[in-house]
Design a protein around this motif. Sequence first.
Motif, PDB file in Angstrom:
ATOM      1  N   ALA A 186       0.696  -0.972   0.084  1.00 38.71           N
ATOM      2  CA  ALA A 186       0.022   0.127   0.079  1.00 38.71           C
ATOM      3  C   ALA A 186       0.800   1.273  -0.121  1.00 38.71           C
ATOM      4  CB  ALA A 186      -0.892  -0.050   0.953  1.00 38.71           C
ATOM      5  N   GLY A 187       2.164   1.010   0.006  1.00 36.72           N
ATOM      6  CA  GLY A 187       3.158   2.274   0.049  1.00 36.72           C
ATOM      7  C   GLY A 187       3.460   2.889   1.326  1.00 36.72           C
ATOM      8  N   VAL A 188       3.010   2.166   2.489  1.00 37.82           N
ATOM      9  CA  VAL A 188       3.624   2.772   3.623  1.00 37.82           C
ATOM     10  C   VAL A 188       5.085   2.720   4.025  1.00 37.82           C
ATOM     11  CG1 VAL A 188       2.875   2.786   6.108  1.00 37.82           C
ATOM     12  CG2 VAL A 188       1.069   2.530   4.524  1.00 37.82           C
ATOM     13  N   GLY A 189       5.573   3.658   4.613  1.00 36.00           N
ATOM     14  CA  GLY A 189       7.201   3.515   4.957  1.00 36.00           C
ATOM     15  C   GLY A 189       7.362   4.719   5.674  1.00 36.00           C
ATOM     16  N   ASP A 190       8.724   4.896   5.732  1.00 39.33           N
ATOM     17  CA  ASP A 190       9.388   6.002   6.729  1.00 39.33           C
ATOM     18  C   ASP A 190       8.604   7.189   6.505  1.00 39.33           C
ATOM     19  OD1 ASP A 190      11.251   4.154   7.415  1.00 39.33           O
ATOM     20  OD2 ASP A 190      12.818   4.636   5.872  1.00 39.33           O
ATOM     21  N   GLY A 191       8.365   7.676   7.682  1.00 41.69           N
ATOM     22  CA  GLY A 191       7.985   9.176   7.736  1.00 41.69           C
ATOM     23  C   GLY A 191       6.103   9.017   8.042  1.00 41.69           C
ATOM     24  N   GLY A 196       8.724   1.201   9.280  1.00 43.76           N
ATOM     25  CA  GLY A 196       9.361   2.478   9.495  1.00 43.76           C
ATOM     26  C   GLY A 196       8.300   3.405   9.792  1.00 43.76           C
ATOM     27  N   ALA A 197       6.928   3.020   9.748  1.00 46.19           N
ATOM     28  CA  ALA A 197       5.867   4.162  10.241  1.00 46.19           C
ATOM     29  C   ALA A 197       5.705   4.427  11.600  1.00 46.19           C
ATOM     30  CB  ALA A 197       4.682   3.663   9.462  1.00 46.19           C
ATOM     31  N   ARG A 198       5.124   5.282  12.077  1.00 44.11           N
ATOM     32  CA  ARG A 198       4.547   5.591  13.295  1.00 44.11           C
ATOM     33  C   ARG A 198       3.202   5.070  13.738  1.00 44.11           C
ATOM     34  NH1 ARG A 198       3.283  10.895  16.703  1.00 44.11           N
ATOM     35  NH2 ARG A 198       2.080  11.323  14.914  1.00 44.11           N
ATOM     36  N   PRO A 199       3.187   4.036  14.580  1.00 40.59           N
ATOM     37  CA  PRO A 199       1.690   3.645  15.210  1.00 40.59           C
ATOM     38  C   PRO A 199       1.081   4.727  15.853  1.00 40.59           C
ATOM     39  CG  PRO A 199       3.191   2.419  16.299  1.00 40.59           C
ATOM     40  CD  PRO A 199       4.260   3.189  15.174  1.00 40.59           C
ATOM     41  N   VAL A 200      -0.063   5.238  15.597  1.00 43.60           N
ATOM     42  CA  VAL A 200      -0.966   6.283  16.353  1.00 43.60           C
ATOM     43  C   VAL A 200      -2.048   5.817  16.848  1.00 43.60           C
ATOM     44  CG1 VAL A 200      -1.799   8.502  16.251  1.00 43.60           C
ATOM     45  CG2 VAL A 200       0.117   8.035  14.903  1.00 43.60           C
ATOM     46  N   PHE A 201      -2.158   5.681  18.091  1.00 39.78           N
ATOM     47  CA  PHE A 201      -3.164   4.946  18.856  1.00 39.78           C
ATOM     48  C   PHE A 201      -4.502   5.757  18.665  1.00 39.78           C
ATOM     49  CE2 PHE A 201       0.391   3.047  21.008  1.00 39.78           C
ATOM     50  CZ  PHE A 201       0.203   1.833  20.406  1.00 39.78           C
ATOM     51  N   ALA A 202      -5.618   5.173  18.353  1.00 38.79           N
ATOM     52  CA  ALA A 202      -7.123   5.818  18.592  1.00 38.79           C
ATOM     53  C   ALA A 202      -7.942   4.970  19.290  1.00 38.79           C
ATOM     54  CB  ALA A 202      -7.586   5.571  16.918  1.00 38.79           C
ATOM     55  N   ASP A 203      -9.105   5.495  20.093  1.00 40.13           N
ATOM     56  CA  ASP A 203      -9.677   4.831  21.040  1.00 40.13           C
ATOM     57  C   ASP A 203     -10.881   4.074  19.993  1.00 40.13           C
ATOM     58  OD1 ASP A 203     -10.551   4.152  23.444  1.00 40.13           O
ATOM     59  OD2 ASP A 203     -11.481   5.880  24.103  1.00 40.13           O
ATOM     60  N   VAL A 204     -11.433   3.013  20.595  1.00 31.65           N
ATOM     61  CA  VAL A 204     -12.567   2.467  20.224  1.00 31.65           C
ATOM     62  C   VAL A 204     -14.273   2.432  20.714  1.00 31.65           C
ATOM     63  CG1 VAL A 204     -11.045   0.477  19.662  1.00 31.65           C
ATOM     64  CG2 VAL A 204     -12.145   0.630  22.018  1.00 31.65           C
ATOM     65  N   ASP A 205     -14.769   2.060  19.968  1.00 30.30           N
ATOM     66  CA  ASP A 205     -16.444   2.229  20.481  1.00 30.30           C
ATOM     67  C   ASP A 205     -16.590   1.064  21.737  1.00 30.30           C
ATOM     68  OD1 ASP A 205     -19.374   2.595  20.099  1.00 30.30           O
ATOM     69  OD2 ASP A 205     -19.175   0.300  20.131  1.00 30.30           O
ATOM     70  N   PRO A 206     -17.018   1.788  22.709  1.00 31.48           N
ATOM     71  CA  PRO A 206     -16.891   0.970  24.171  1.00 31.48           C
ATOM     72  C   PRO A 206     -17.977  -0.346  23.915  1.00 31.48           C
ATOM     73  CG  PRO A 206     -18.401   2.764  24.303  1.00 31.48           C
ATOM     74  CD  PRO A 206     -17.553   3.188  23.111  1.00 31.48           C
ATOM     75  N   ARG A 234      -1.032   7.909   6.453  1.00 33.72           N
ATOM     76  CA  ARG A 234      -1.185   7.241   5.496  1.00 33.72           C
ATOM     77  C   ARG A 234      -1.928   6.326   5.202  1.00 33.72           C
ATOM     78  NH1 ARG A 234       2.959   6.894   1.009  1.00 33.72           N
ATOM     79  NH2 ARG A 234       1.530   5.843  -0.781  1.00 33.72           N
ATOM     80  N   ALA A 235      -2.317   5.677   6.492  1.00 30.23           N
ATOM     81  CA  ALA A 235      -2.948   4.285   6.435  1.00 30.23           C
ATOM     82  C   ALA A 235      -3.557   4.188   7.706  1.00 30.23           C
ATOM     83  CB  ALA A 235      -2.231   3.206   6.060  1.00 30.23           C
ATOM     84  N   VAL A 236      -4.582   3.569   7.685  1.00 26.29           N
ATOM     85  CA  VAL A 236      -5.708   2.970   9.154  1.00 26.29           C
ATOM     86  C   VAL A 236      -5.650   1.609   9.144  1.00 26.29           C
ATOM     87  CG1 VAL A 236      -7.795   3.018  10.080  1.00 26.29           C
ATOM     88  CG2 VAL A 236      -6.854   5.268   9.415  1.00 26.29           C
ATOM     89  N   VAL A 237      -5.493   0.966  10.231  1.00 30.67           N
ATOM     90  CA  VAL A 237      -5.545  -0.457  10.168  1.00 30.67           C
ATOM     91  C   VAL A 237      -6.756  -0.550  11.163  1.00 30.67           C
ATOM     92  CG1 VAL A 237      -4.737  -2.769  11.173  1.00 30.67           C
ATOM     93  CG2 VAL A 237      -2.978  -0.895  10.264  1.00 30.67           C
ATOM     94  N   LEU A 238      -7.951  -1.192  10.518  1.00 32.62           N
ATOM     95  CA  LEU A 238      -9.308  -1.307  10.983  1.00 32.62           C
ATOM     96  C   LEU A 238      -9.367  -2.921  11.483  1.00 32.62           C
ATOM     97  CD1 LEU A 238     -11.940   0.031  11.649  1.00 32.62           C
ATOM     98  CD2 LEU A 238     -12.622  -0.754   9.391  1.00 32.62           C
ATOM     99  N   VAL A 239      -9.599  -3.138  12.805  1.00 40.43           N
ATOM    100  CA  VAL A 239      -9.427  -4.462  13.330  1.00 40.43           C
ATOM    101  C   VAL A 239     -11.005  -4.780  13.530  1.00 40.43           C
ATOM    102  CG1 VAL A 239      -8.704  -5.969  15.219  1.00 40.43           C
ATOM    103  CG2 VAL A 239      -7.253  -3.958  14.325  1.00 40.43           C
ATOM    104  N   ASP A 240     -11.286  -6.060  13.132  1.00 40.64           N
ATOM    105  CA  ASP A 240     -12.528  -6.575  13.441  1.00 40.64           C
ATOM    106  C   ASP A 240     -12.325  -7.432  14.781  1.00 40.64           C
ATOM    107  OD1 ASP A 240     -14.022  -6.157  10.986  1.00 40.64           O
ATOM    108  OD2 ASP A 240     -12.488  -7.411  10.185  1.00 40.64           O
ATOM    109  N   GLN A 241     -12.214  -6.689  15.903  1.00 37.01           N
ATOM    110  CA  GLN A 241     -12.066  -7.210  17.207  1.00 37.01           C
ATOM    111  C   GLN A 241     -12.820  -8.502  17.788  1.00 37.01           C
ATOM    112  OE1 GLN A 241      -9.444  -8.440  19.316  1.00 37.01           O
ATOM    113  NE2 GLN A 241      -8.697  -6.321  18.744  1.00 37.01           N
TER     114      GLN A 241
END
Length: 380
Positions: free
Chosen positions: A67-72, A93-103, A122-129
């Motif tokens: 998907a083209g995600v990388g440094d910076g 090489g990317a920075r994970p940025v934490f977001a909250d979830v629906d309770p 650049r991207a979001v990782v959407l988890v089906d928890q």
Amino acid sequence: MTRINVMQPWMGQEEIAALAAVVESGWVAQGARVAEFETAFAAMQGAEHAVATSSCTTALHLALLVAGVGDGDDVVVPSFSFIATANAPTYVGARPVFADVDPTTGNLTAATLEVALTPATRAVVLVDQGGVPADLESVRALCDPRGIVVIEDAACAAGSTYRGSPVGAGADIAAWSFHPRKILTTGEGGMVTTADAAWATRARRLREHAMSASASARHANVLAPPEEYAEVGFNFRMTDLQAAVGLVQLARLPEVVERRRSLAAGYQKAIAEIDGLRAVTDPSWGTCNYQSFWVEVEEASPFDREELMVRLAEAEVSARRGIMAAHRQPAYRTGDHGAASLRATERLTDNTLILPLFHQMSDSEQTRVIDVLRSAAAKA
């Protein structure tokens, strides 16, 4: 008293026979069985392309790369997830940025994501928890106009549905797990599914050291063609042994999901009558495979999560604390991982537990678990 486990794979003579056939073939590495498993999995999940990997973690790694995600770059992820969700962006090489979830669902939403986005996202990782389908359409409505790639982490979600289709069918790219804790297992293993042919082609190449000709293709020729390595790749391959098991497991999937949903309904009915407990349920937009059946111990409960786990253990019932909060782990406790409030994440991490649920679970075993929950609520 016989111990009741949280989870146990459903495997039998069919898997043994499938493994024996691969051994007898003389080819046990990545080959024809892997290709067959990829085709069958893509068909069941409504995907254009499927690329088998050694794990879901390596599948996420490849998904980010293609998907083209990388440094910076920044990648927004839920803290409320297994640590691999945060690790994969770090690998590229990317920075994970934490977001909250629906309770209620434990999943990211467009609202929790929006406050975590940065100019470098650049991207979001959407988890089906736990197999609970996330609301992909609302998240894509937020991300697509901004040019942000949504990568669905469907590790737990084989057999779940979203708006009448298999989970992952509407994703540009998704990653899947076949770990033994999942309801479809190959021992270890994963899969990338995508609608993008170029992404699939590159993922296939990268998983095998980025070689121009696969090992199975070279083996098929008496005079093997020379190979080239156009970029740095990885050894993220699945074996034919694993894929053979996966094909049997895939055929079992509808029956497994039906049984798990029946057991989940039994839990939900009982827990609705117990003060202080809230059970996970289907969201309005889909159905859950209940890969993990989790329960929240609410403030009104006469007991806390730890006390309930002790009561279960005394009855030889194995439960597990709920999903971790990655931002509390030493690997991510320091450093800059965004400033979004993670209140719901922390509440769920501190107050949820996972109850036993597996295909072979008997009605009497489930009754035993429910009896412990009731007696704890009554302080009996």
